[in-house]
Enzyme design. Structure first.
Site, PDB file in Angstrom:
ATOM      1  N   HIS A 164      -7.361  14.866   5.927  1.00  0.00           N
ATOM      2  CA  HIS A 164      -8.510  14.169   5.335  1.00  0.00           C
ATOM      3  C   HIS A 164      -8.147  13.507   4.007  1.00  0.00           C
ATOM      4  O   HIS A 164      -8.937  12.723   3.472  1.00  0.00           O
ATOM      5  CB  HIS A 164      -9.658  15.161   5.126  1.00  0.00           C
ATOM      6  N   ASP A 211     -10.113   9.121   6.722  1.00  0.00           N
ATOM      7  CA  ASP A 211     -11.540   9.399   6.553  1.00  0.00           C
ATOM      8  C   ASP A 211     -12.160   9.776   7.893  1.00  0.00           C
ATOM      9  O   ASP A 211     -11.596   9.516   8.963  1.00  0.00           O
ATOM     10  CB  ASP A 211     -12.250   8.174   5.979  1.00  0.00           C
TER      11      ASP A 211
END
Length: 501
Positions: free
Chosen positions: A472, A476
Site C-alpha cells: 500500500h 493505492d
C-alpha cells in the site's frame, strides 16, 4: 601452479552466502567439476565444483563462514594431481584408507565461522561400534547461523562418542574417536548393515553422496541402493531421497523400528515432540516476517467465472498440444491476464528503492512452485512478450526442474510480479504474502461450482476466488482493485487479451 576456487554468482539480489559443508579436505585429490563444497543463501543451496583437477591445497573459508560473491574459498595445486589420482584409484573398496595400524583418529568440531564459538550436537547418525567410511556423515551440529555436517576423517569403527546429542561443544572440541586398527578395518568391511559403506562398495563410486541426502536417508530409514541418484556421477541428492519417500520406496521395517522412539504416556507433555527448526526454515521465517514488517501489505479480493476459459481450453487443448507439444493449462491464461493488467496499473509491477519508485517496463513473472524441499519461485522472463505456447512450455520446464532441484539462483531472481496457485492444494481462499521487493502477488484458488445470478436467473458456474496482496506504500486501493477487475474481465472474456482491451 595453483587454481583459485571462488564464490560463484549468487543472483541479482544475493550478495553473500554461508559455507555449509566441505566435501574435501586439504590434501585430497579432486577431479574437474567434482563438487568441493556447498554454500547456503537465504533462498537456495549452491554447489561449488572444482575448476581444475589436482590436490586441494588450502581451504580459505571454513564451514559456517559468511562469504561474498567472488570471495576466495580455496586453492587447488594442479601439479599434484597425477600422483594423487592413482592413489585414489588404488584405494580399497569404497575408496577410503583406514587409519594406519592400531591408531585412533579424533573427530573434531570443524571451523564454525569467525563469530561462532560453540554449537549444539543435534543428531548422531552412527552409534558406537558402527563401521564408518571416510567422509561418511557422522553427526550434525547446529549453530545460530547454520547447520554443520561432520564427516568421518578416516575409515574404521566408531569407538567412542564424547559429545552426545544435545550437548554444547566449543570450536575444535572433540566429538568422537574412530579406531583404525586391523580389527576395526575388518569389522568395517564385514559390517553389511553400515548404511553408506556397503552401498559405496557396490556402486564403485568414489564421490560421496550429499550429506543432506545421507541425513534424509537416515531419517527415512532408506539405504543408498534404494535411492536412484541424479547428482554428478550418480551422487544421491536430498531431492532424490524426497522422491524415493514419495514413491513409497522405503521398506516398512525401518518405520516399525522407529515407532518405539515415540512412547505415548498418559500426560500430554510426554507425548509432545520438540524438533529444532532448520537454519533454512529460520531464515525463511525471518524473511517472511521482514516482508510483513517492511511493506504496508493489504489484500483485496474478487471472484472470476471460469466458464469461458474452461470452454476455450476444452475446445482447443488437443489442437494446441498437437501443434505446440505442450499442454494448455490455466496458468498461461492467468499469466497473460496479469501482464495485460500490469500495463494498465504499472505501480503493481514496480518496487521501492529507498525514496525512489522503480517502474519496470517489462514483466518477469514469478510462478510459485511446490517442491519436496519447499516452495520456490522460478521466474519466466519477459512473459509479457511471450505466446501462450511459450508460457506453457516455460512453466512446465521450470516446474519440472524446480521439483528435481535443478534450478539455479539466477532463475529465481529478478521477478517483478508473482502468481501463487493454492488451488492445486484445495485452498478456497487465502491472503498470499509479498515476495520482496515486489509490490504485488496474485493468489489463485480452487475452482468450485457455485450458484450465481446471471441475467436475473440462478445458474451454476465454476467460480474461483482471486486475491491480490499489494504494498500500500506505492499501490493505492483504486489501483489494486482496478488490477484485479482487469484480470477478472480478461479471464471471463479471453477475446479481450487478443484485442488488447
Amino acid at each position: 601452479m595453483t587454481t583459485e576456487v571462488r564464490v560463484p554468482t549468487l543472483g541479482e539480489s544475493v550478495t553473500e552466502a554461508t559455507v555449509a559443508t566441505w566435501f574435501k579436505k586439504p590434501g585430497d585429490a579432486v577431479a574437474v567439476d567434482e563438487m568441493l563444497c556447498e554454500l547456503e543463501t537465504d533462498k537456495v543451496t549452491v554447489e561449488v565444483p572444482a575448476p581444475a583437477a589436482g590436490t586441494l591445497a588450502d581451504i580459505v573459508a571454513g564451514e559456517g563462514q559468511t562469504v561474498g560473491v567472488d570471495a576466495l574459498l580455496a586453492t587447488i595445486a594442479e601439479g599434484a594431481a597425477a600422483a594423487a589420482a592413482p592413489a585414489a584409484a588404488a584405494a580399497p573398496t569404497g575408496g577410503e584408507d583406514p587409519a594406519p595400524g592400531g591408531d585412533t583418529v579424533d573427530v573434531m568440531v570443524p571451523t564454525l565461522g569467525e563469530s561462532v564459538s560453540e554449537a549444539t550436537v543435534s543428531t548422531w547418525f552412527k552409534s558406537v561400534g558402527d563401521a564408518v567410511a571416510q567422509d561418511e556423515m557422522l553427526c550434525e551440529l547446529e549453530t545460530d547461523k547454520v547447520s554443520v555436517e561432520v564427516p568421518a576423517p578416516a575409515a574404521g569403527v566408531l569407538a567412542e562418542i564424547t559429545a552426545p546429542e544435545g550437548s554444547t561443544v566449543a570450536a575444535n572440541a572433540r566429538l568422537a574417536v574412530i579406531s583404525g586398527s586391523a580389527a576395526g578395518a575388518a569389522g568395517a568391511s564385514a559390517s553389511a548393515p553400515a548404511p553408506a559403506a556397503a552401498p559405496a562398495a557396490a556402486s564403485g563410486k568414489d564421490i560421496a553422496n550429499a550429506p543432506s541426502a545421507e541425513k534424509a536417508m537416515a531419517e527415512a530409514g532408506l539405504s543408498p541402493d534404494q535411492v536412484p541418484g541424479t547428482g554428478r556421477d550418480g551422487r544421491i541428492m536430498k531431492e532424490d531421497v524426497a522422491r524415493a519417500v514419495a514413491s513409497a520406496v522405503a521398506a516398512p521395517a525401518p518405520a516399525a523400528e522407529a515407532a518405539p522412539r515415540a512412547p505415548v504416556p498418559a500426560d500430554d507433555a510426554a507425548r509432545e515432540e520438540r524438533v529444532k527448526m532448520t537454519r533454512l526454515r529460520q531464515t525463511i521465517a525471518k524473511r517472511l516476517k521482514d516482508s510483513q514488517n517492511t511493506a504496508a501489505m493489504l489484500t483485496t479480493y474478487n471472484e472470476v467465472d471460469m466458464s469461458a476459459v474452461m470452454g476455450l481450453r476444452k475446445e482447443y487443448k488437443d489442437l494446441f498440444e498437437k501443434k505446440h507439444g505442450a499442454r494448455l493449462g490455466f496458468m498461461s491464461f492467468f499469466t497473460k491476464a496479469c501482464c495485460h493488467a500490469l500495463k494498465e496499473v504499472p505501480e503493481v509491477n514496480a518496487e521501492i528503492d529507498g525514496t525512489d519508485i522503480v517502474y519496470k517496463n517489462f514483466v518477469h513473472m514469478g510462478i510459485a512452485t511446490g517442491t519436496p524441499t519447499g516452495l520456490v519461485v522460478p521466474v519466466i522472463r519477459d512473459a509479457d512478450s511471450m505466446s501462450f505456447a511459450a508460457i506453457e512450455k516455460a512453466i512446465a520446464e521450470k516446474g519440472k526442474r524446480a521439483r528435481d532441484g535443478k534450478l539455479s539462483m539466477a532463475e529465481m531472481q529478478g521477478g517483478t510480479f508473482t502468481i501463487s496457485n493454492g488451488g492445486v492444494y484445495g485452498s478456497l481462499m487465502s491472503s498470499p504474502i509479498l515476495n520482496p521487493p515486489q509490490s504485488g502477488i496474485l493468489g489463485m484458488h480452487k475452482i468450485q461450482d457455485r450458484p450465481m445470478v446471471v441475467n436475473g436467473e440462478i445458474v451454476i458456474r465454476p467460480m474461483m476466488y482471486l486475491a491480490l496482496s499489494y504494498d500500500h506504500r506505492i499501490v493505492d486501493g483504486k489501483g489494486a482493485v482496478t488490477f484485479l477487475v482487469r484480470v477478472k474481465e480478461a479471464l471471463e472474456d479471453p477475446r479481450r487479451l487478443l484485442m488488447d482491451l
